[in-house]
Write a protein that holds these residues in place. Sequence first.
Motif, mmCIF file in Angstrom:
data_model
loop_
_atom_site.group_PDB
_atom_site.id
_atom_site.type_symbol
_atom_site.label_atom_id
_atom_site.label_comp_id
_atom_site.label_asym_id
_atom_site.label_seq_id
_atom_site.Cartn_x
_atom_site.Cartn_y
_atom_site.Cartn_z
ATOM 1 N N ALA A 92 8.001 -48.245 -15.363
ATOM 2 C CA ALA A 92 8.886 -46.941 -14.479
ATOM 3 C C ALA A 92 10.192 -46.936 -14.665
ATOM 4 N N ASN A 93 11.016 -47.141 -15.581
ATOM 5 C CA ASN A 93 12.413 -46.997 -16.592
ATOM 6 C C ASN A 93 12.932 -46.965 -15.004
ATOM 7 N N SER A 94 13.442 -48.040 -14.387
ATOM 8 C CA SER A 94 13.893 -48.958 -13.251
ATOM 9 C C SER A 94 14.270 -50.333 -13.239
ATOM 10 N N HIS A 95 15.709 -50.082 -13.257
ATOM 11 C CA HIS A 95 16.167 -51.672 -13.298
ATOM 12 C C HIS A 95 16.592 -52.482 -12.193
ATOM 13 N N SER A 96 16.430 -51.463 -11.220
ATOM 14 C CA SER A 96 16.726 -52.075 -10.154
ATOM 15 C C SER A 96 15.607 -53.569 -9.221
ATOM 16 N N ILE A 97 16.590 -54.014 -8.610
ATOM 17 C CA ILE A 97 15.445 -55.275 -7.450
ATOM 18 C C ILE A 97 16.499 -55.724 -6.221
ATOM 19 N N SER A 98 16.162 -55.649 -5.449
ATOM 20 C CA SER A 98 16.239 -55.356 -3.516
ATOM 21 C C SER A 98 17.164 -56.448 -3.661
ATOM 22 N N PHE A 99 18.003 -57.222 -2.363
ATOM 23 C CA PHE A 99 18.386 -58.254 -2.365
ATOM 24 C C PHE A 99 17.106 -58.884 -2.372
ATOM 25 N N MET A 100 16.504 -59.003 -1.250
ATOM 26 C CA MET A 100 15.762 -59.917 -0.735
ATOM 27 C C MET A 100 14.290 -60.450 -2.019
ATOM 28 N N GLY A 101 14.163 -59.575 -2.683
ATOM 29 C CA GLY A 101 13.224 -59.867 -3.859
ATOM 30 C C GLY A 101 13.980 -60.580 -5.210
ATOM 31 N N CYS A 102 15.524 -59.964 -5.177
ATOM 32 C CA CYS A 102 16.208 -61.134 -6.249
ATOM 33 C C CYS A 102 16.425 -62.731 -5.589
ATOM 34 N N ALA A 103 16.798 -62.808 -4.417
ATOM 35 C CA ALA A 103 16.873 -63.642 -4.225
ATOM 36 C C ALA A 103 15.762 -64.804 -3.804
ATOM 37 N N SER A 104 14.272 -63.744 -3.833
ATOM 38 C CA SER A 104 13.278 -64.516 -3.721
ATOM 39 C C SER A 104 12.802 -64.702 -4.833
ATOM 40 N N GLN A 105 13.382 -64.429 -5.806
ATOM 41 C CA GLN A 105 13.282 -64.676 -7.232
ATOM 42 C C GLN A 105 14.135 -65.786 -7.846
ATOM 43 N N VAL A 106 14.861 -65.620 -7.142
ATOM 44 C CA VAL A 106 15.955 -67.542 -7.196
ATOM 45 C C VAL A 106 14.893 -68.642 -6.888
ATOM 46 N N PHE A 107 14.316 -68.618 -5.358
ATOM 47 C CA PHE A 107 13.914 -69.483 -5.121
ATOM 48 C C PHE A 107 12.710 -70.099 -6.056
ATOM 49 N N PHE A 108 11.814 -68.816 -6.130
ATOM 50 C CA PHE A 108 11.024 -69.773 -6.943
ATOM 51 C C PHE A 108 10.968 -69.544 -7.866
ATOM 52 N N VAL A 109 11.851 -69.122 -8.891
ATOM 53 C CA VAL A 109 12.079 -69.648 -10.209
ATOM 54 C C VAL A 109 12.669 -71.144 -10.114
ATOM 55 N N VAL A 110 13.711 -71.807 -8.862
ATOM 56 C CA VAL A 110 14.144 -72.599 -8.915
ATOM 57 C C VAL A 110 12.913 -74.368 -8.861
ATOM 58 N N PHE A 111 11.968 -73.044 -7.028
ATOM 59 C CA PHE A 111 10.830 -74.168 -7.250
ATOM 60 C C PHE A 111 9.791 -74.959 -7.239
ATOM 61 N N PHE A 112 9.522 -73.342 -8.354
ATOM 62 C CA PHE A 112 9.008 -73.778 -9.664
ATOM 63 C C PHE A 112 8.661 -74.215 -10.501
ATOM 64 N N ALA A 113 10.018 -74.242 -11.606
ATOM 65 C CA ALA A 113 11.109 -75.482 -12.857
ATOM 66 C C ALA A 113 11.075 -76.555 -11.917
ATOM 67 N N ASP A 114 11.589 -76.614 -11.095
ATOM 68 C CA ASP A 114 11.957 -78.007 -10.906
ATOM 69 C C ASP A 114 10.083 -78.855 -10.720
ATOM 70 N N THR A 115 9.210 -77.978 -9.665
ATOM 71 C CA THR A 115 8.018 -79.040 -9.426
ATOM 72 C C THR A 115 7.942 -79.321 -10.993
ATOM 73 N N GLU A 116 7.683 -78.964 -11.964
ATOM 74 C CA GLU A 116 7.277 -78.782 -13.099
ATOM 75 C C GLU A 116 8.184 -79.889 -13.322
ATOM 76 N N PHE A 117 9.507 -79.934 -13.837
ATOM 77 C CA PHE A 117 10.311 -81.043 -14.345
ATOM 78 C C PHE A 117 9.266 -82.493 -13.131
ATOM 79 N N ALA A 118 9.373 -82.233 -12.347
ATOM 80 C CA ALA A 118 9.270 -83.122 -10.955
ATOM 81 C C ALA A 118 7.087 -84.381 -11.400
#
Length: 310
Positions: A92-118
């Motif tokens: 779409a030639n776009s770089h935008s992400i909403s504030f909530m979308g960004c917060a969701s990405q941070v949550f799920f990236v940490v969530f799954f990375a930590d679960t994988e490590f555990a």
Amino acid sequence: MPEKLANVTLIIGFLLMQFPDDQMLQRLYRLYAAFFSLVYLVALIGNLLIITLTTIDQHLQTPMYFFLKNFSLIDICYISVTVPKFIMNSLANSHSISFMGCASQVFFVVFFADTEFALLLVMSYDRYVAICCALHYEAIMNRGSCVQMVTASWFSGCVYGSIHVAGTFSVLFCGSNIVHQFFCDIPPLLTLACSGEQILEYVLIIASFCFAFVCFSFMVASYVYIASTVLRIPSSQGRFKTFSTCMPHLTVVILFLSSGFIAYLGLNSKSPSSLNLFMSVLYSLLPPSLNPVIYSLRNKDMKAVLRIFL
């Protein structure tokens, strides 16, 4: 006080991986998107295949393959948090992400990375019991205990994700809203925060690393005991056969930890660079796409079931 708050910006969205408006760079950006799409497809197919095989085949209903099934599910979720958004933005030639979308990405990236490590820690314990306490393996690694350990892994990831997303987005952001990364990650977001606002999240990161180091120490200790047990086996063939059951897990541990460690060392820059992109690709795309290959090629049972399945 008004002067101090003058530079505080009310951010309702972020821009990801913002490059200059140059035709050559735009083509390079689309080339990245095509590469990401290919890697994403490989990761999906590989991990879905492992989930399918470990579900339908009766020979793969052991604790090790139960953990592997969950591991593949985590890999699918982990790579799906970031890559599809990047691909859609590039098309779409776009770089935008909403504030909530960004917060969701941070949550799920940490969530799954930590679960994988555990889960890697749980899998190292499984290999320790299988080799060092072979006579008691079925009693220790029964169905109930396996489910409890996997549940604890997912729960710890959820807790860590909640803590870090709260710590990251409790800060005040000053000035730019450009995140020099292809997804929302904690280090580039903290560079956008006002001076002195990052202290809480830095404390949480240090505490997380300390806890991760303790878990890693347990992982190392389990392999020390495994190595000492293997060395006591009389025949060299027996030693090789026993230790080969640990090689896929050991390879994945090294890949996961080394890629994450190298990437986070290089994500402190406030300006975009090809090195930063390479670092982020290293730990966000490489492990989920290579893990199925590692476990399939190094595992005779998986290869045998795969031949039958195909």
